[in-house]
Design a protein around this motif. Structure first.
Motif, mmCIF file in Angstrom:
data_model
loop_
_atom_site.group_PDB
_atom_site.id
_atom_site.type_symbol
_atom_site.label_atom_id
_atom_site.label_comp_id
_atom_site.label_asym_id
_atom_site.label_seq_id
_atom_site.Cartn_x
_atom_site.Cartn_y
_atom_site.Cartn_z
ATOM 1 N N LEU A 187 8.245 -2.575 -0.638
ATOM 2 C CA LEU A 187 7.499 -1.407 -1.108
ATOM 3 C C LEU A 187 8.236 -0.144 -0.685
ATOM 4 O O LEU A 187 8.527 0.040 0.510
ATOM 5 C CB LEU A 187 6.083 -1.410 -0.534
ATOM 6 C CG LEU A 187 5.275 -2.716 -0.635
ATOM 7 C CD1 LEU A 187 5.462 -3.554 0.625
ATOM 8 C CD2 LEU A 187 3.800 -2.428 -0.827
ATOM 9 N N HIS A 188 8.541 0.717 -1.645
ATOM 10 C CA HIS A 188 9.250 1.960 -1.359
ATOM 11 C C HIS A 188 8.627 3.132 -2.119
ATOM 12 O O HIS A 188 7.840 2.944 -3.043
ATOM 13 C CB HIS A 188 10.724 1.840 -1.752
ATOM 14 C CG HIS A 188 11.550 1.075 -0.774
ATOM 15 N ND1 HIS A 188 11.531 -0.302 -0.697
ATOM 16 C CD2 HIS A 188 12.413 1.488 0.185
ATOM 17 C CE1 HIS A 188 12.353 -0.701 0.255
ATOM 18 N NE2 HIS A 188 12.908 0.369 0.806
ATOM 19 N N HIS A 189 9.054 4.329 -1.735
ATOM 20 C CA HIS A 189 8.629 5.549 -2.425
ATOM 21 C C HIS A 189 9.089 5.506 -3.883
ATOM 22 O O HIS A 189 10.028 4.784 -4.240
ATOM 23 C CB HIS A 189 9.210 6.775 -1.713
ATOM 24 C CG HIS A 189 10.713 6.737 -1.596
ATOM 25 N ND1 HIS A 189 11.549 7.238 -2.573
ATOM 26 C CD2 HIS A 189 11.517 6.243 -0.620
ATOM 27 C CE1 HIS A 189 12.810 7.067 -2.207
ATOM 28 N NE2 HIS A 189 12.827 6.458 -1.021
ATOM 29 N N ASP A 190 8.433 6.267 -4.715
ATOM 30 C CA ASP A 190 8.686 6.193 -6.155
ATOM 31 C C ASP A 190 9.932 6.949 -6.611
ATOM 32 O O ASP A 190 10.226 7.003 -7.799
ATOM 33 C CB ASP A 190 7.463 6.673 -6.938
ATOM 34 C CG ASP A 190 7.096 8.126 -6.639
ATOM 35 O OD1 ASP A 190 7.582 8.669 -5.614
ATOM 36 O OD2 ASP A 190 6.322 8.716 -7.411
ATOM 37 N N GLN A 191 10.702 7.500 -5.668
ATOM 38 C CA GLN A 191 11.964 8.161 -6.026
ATOM 39 C C GLN A 191 13.165 7.256 -5.788
ATOM 40 O O GLN A 191 14.305 7.649 -6.061
ATOM 41 C CB GLN A 191 12.117 9.464 -5.219
ATOM 42 C CG GLN A 191 11.024 10.491 -5.487
ATOM 43 C CD GLN A 191 10.906 10.847 -6.950
ATOM 44 O OE1 GLN A 191 11.874 11.317 -7.556
ATOM 45 N NE2 GLN A 191 9.734 10.632 -7.540
ATOM 46 N N LYS A 192 12.933 6.056 -5.272
ATOM 47 C CA LYS A 192 14.032 5.121 -5.047
ATOM 48 C C LYS A 192 14.578 4.648 -6.396
ATOM 49 O O LYS A 192 13.809 4.292 -7.291
ATOM 50 C CB LYS A 192 13.562 3.936 -4.214
ATOM 51 C CG LYS A 192 14.674 2.960 -3.846
ATOM 52 C CD LYS A 192 14.201 1.926 -2.836
ATOM 53 C CE LYS A 192 15.283 0.904 -2.522
ATOM 54 N NZ LYS A 192 16.506 1.516 -1.967
ATOM 55 N N LEU A 193 15.903 4.612 -6.534
ATOM 56 C CA LEU A 193 16.518 4.366 -7.832
ATOM 57 C C LEU A 193 16.798 2.897 -8.120
ATOM 58 O O LEU A 193 16.879 2.509 -9.281
ATOM 59 C CB LEU A 193 17.826 5.159 -7.942
ATOM 60 C CG LEU A 193 17.689 6.689 -7.889
ATOM 61 C CD1 LEU A 193 19.054 7.346 -7.962
ATOM 62 C CD2 LEU A 193 16.798 7.187 -9.027
ATOM 63 N N ASP A 194 16.992 2.088 -7.090
ATOM 64 C CA ASP A 194 17.365 0.695 -7.329
ATOM 65 C C ASP A 194 16.257 -0.269 -6.923
ATOM 66 O O ASP A 194 15.499 -0.010 -5.995
ATOM 67 C CB ASP A 194 18.664 0.337 -6.588
ATOM 68 C CG ASP A 194 18.568 0.593 -5.090
ATOM 69 O OD1 ASP A 194 17.966 1.608 -4.693
ATOM 70 O OD2 ASP A 194 19.080 -0.224 -4.299
ATOM 71 N N ALA A 195 16.161 -1.367 -7.648
ATOM 72 C CA ALA A 195 15.188 -2.413 -7.332
ATOM 73 C C ALA A 195 15.797 -3.765 -7.718
ATOM 74 O O ALA A 195 16.435 -3.875 -8.758
ATOM 75 C CB ALA A 195 13.874 -2.185 -8.094
ATOM 76 N N PRO A 196 15.613 -4.795 -6.892
ATOM 77 C CA PRO A 196 14.948 -4.725 -5.597
ATOM 78 C C PRO A 196 15.790 -3.980 -4.565
ATOM 79 O O PRO A 196 16.956 -3.687 -4.814
ATOM 80 C CB PRO A 196 14.775 -6.205 -5.211
ATOM 81 C CG PRO A 196 15.866 -6.914 -5.935
ATOM 82 C CD PRO A 196 16.070 -6.166 -7.215
ATOM 83 N N SER A 197 15.195 -3.694 -3.446
ATOM 84 C CA SER A 197 15.878 -2.938 -2.400
ATOM 85 C C SER A 197 17.021 -3.756 -1.803
ATOM 86 O O SER A 197 17.040 -4.990 -1.867
ATOM 87 C CB SER A 197 14.890 -2.572 -1.292
ATOM 88 O OG SER A 197 14.486 -3.737 -0.581
ATOM 89 N N GLY A 198 17.955 -3.056 -1.179
ATOM 90 C CA GLY A 198 19.046 -3.736 -0.490
ATOM 91 C C GLY A 198 18.539 -4.615 0.637
ATOM 92 O O GLY A 198 19.095 -5.684 0.911
#
Length: 262
Positions: free
Chosen positions: A151-162
């Motif tokens: 779960l991350h903030h909505d400004q994160k550009l990549d999914a899934p996270s590293g």
């Protein structure tokens, strides 16, 4: 003193790194770079002038201040070129931006070796997150059925996270690829079961209010085990960033993940 520049200095992570470097007695902040350059670092942080002006061009700043280390928290689409620029100028990159491909990481390793300039990349700089990943790898030996929710903030550009990908990679070192769930399972809506890495479902949540969070859920006969880490503030990443700045110049090639230098 290790001389440090921060790339992506005006972003939220960049500002946190600036402050962490300024506060550490063994590190010296000598420069900052951002596409929104022009401000004094001190004015950016609200601490008064430091006479370090945020530059707009990485190559120019490197040539001017001759740093030992570049910390990069920018964007997935520019990080590879940033790291190449640093290595070609014999500056060790400490990379916190996720989204590099395996091929790009391999190229950076080759460039680091060729230029005798080590590099470091981490999916997550929070000590607790590293411990979560290490514990997940151990748990998977005994409970191979597992799913990951990040779960991350909505400004994160990549999914899934590293962090999620690294967790799945570490689990895969001790767990053979396997199909989980009912063999006749179907998705009524495509993607309902998430992405998949070696049979491990990964689910990404993007909402305002979050910083960086992850759950690794294991299932066994009559039981579940949940490992969860929460970064509730970006300061949680700073001890890891500072540690990487101090240790990167003693490494060889491209070293990945914080557990390698703890």
């Amino acid at each position: 003193m290790t001389k440090v520049i921060v790339n992506g200095a005006c972003g939220r992570m960049g500002q946190a790194v600036l402050k962490a470097v300024l506060d550490d007695k063994e590190l010296e902040l000598v420069g900052a770079v951002d596409i929104k350059g022009g401000k004094d670092v001190g004015e950016l942080l609200g601490i008064g002038k430091t006479n370090i002006i945020v530059g707009e061009d990485l190559q120019t700043v490197i040539k001017a201040v001759k740093p030992d280390v570049m910390v990069d928290f920018t964007r997935p689409d520019v990080i590879f070129n940033n790291a190449c620029t640093a290595l070609k100028n014999h500056v060790s990159p400490v990379i916190g931006t996720t989204g590099l491909s395996d091929a790009e990481k391999d190229k950076l390793n080759e460039l680091a070796i060729a230029n005798n300039t080590p590099a470091f990349i981490a999916a997550n700089f929070a000590i607790g997150a590293v411990l979560m990943m290490m514990m997940a790898k151990e748990a998977a030996k005994y409970l191979p059925n597992v799913e990951i929710i990040e779960l991350h903030h909505d400004q994160k550009l990549d999914a899934p996270s590293g962090t999620a990908i690294t967790t799945a990679e570490m689990i895969s070192e001790v767990r053979k690829p396997m199909k989980q769930g009912h063999p006749d399972e179907t998705e009524k809506i495509t993607g309902a079961r998430g992405a998949e890495y070696n049979g491990i479902p990964i689910h990404s949540v993007r909402l305002p209010g979050y910083v960086a969070h992850q759950e690794v859920i294991f299932g066994g006969l009559g039981q579940t085990l949940t490992l969860r880490h929460d970064s509730i503030d970006r300061t949680s990443f700073m001890p890891g960033v500072v540690l990487a700045c101090k240790k990167v110049t003693g490494l060889k090639g491209l070293v990945r993940n914080l557990d390698q230098i703890l």
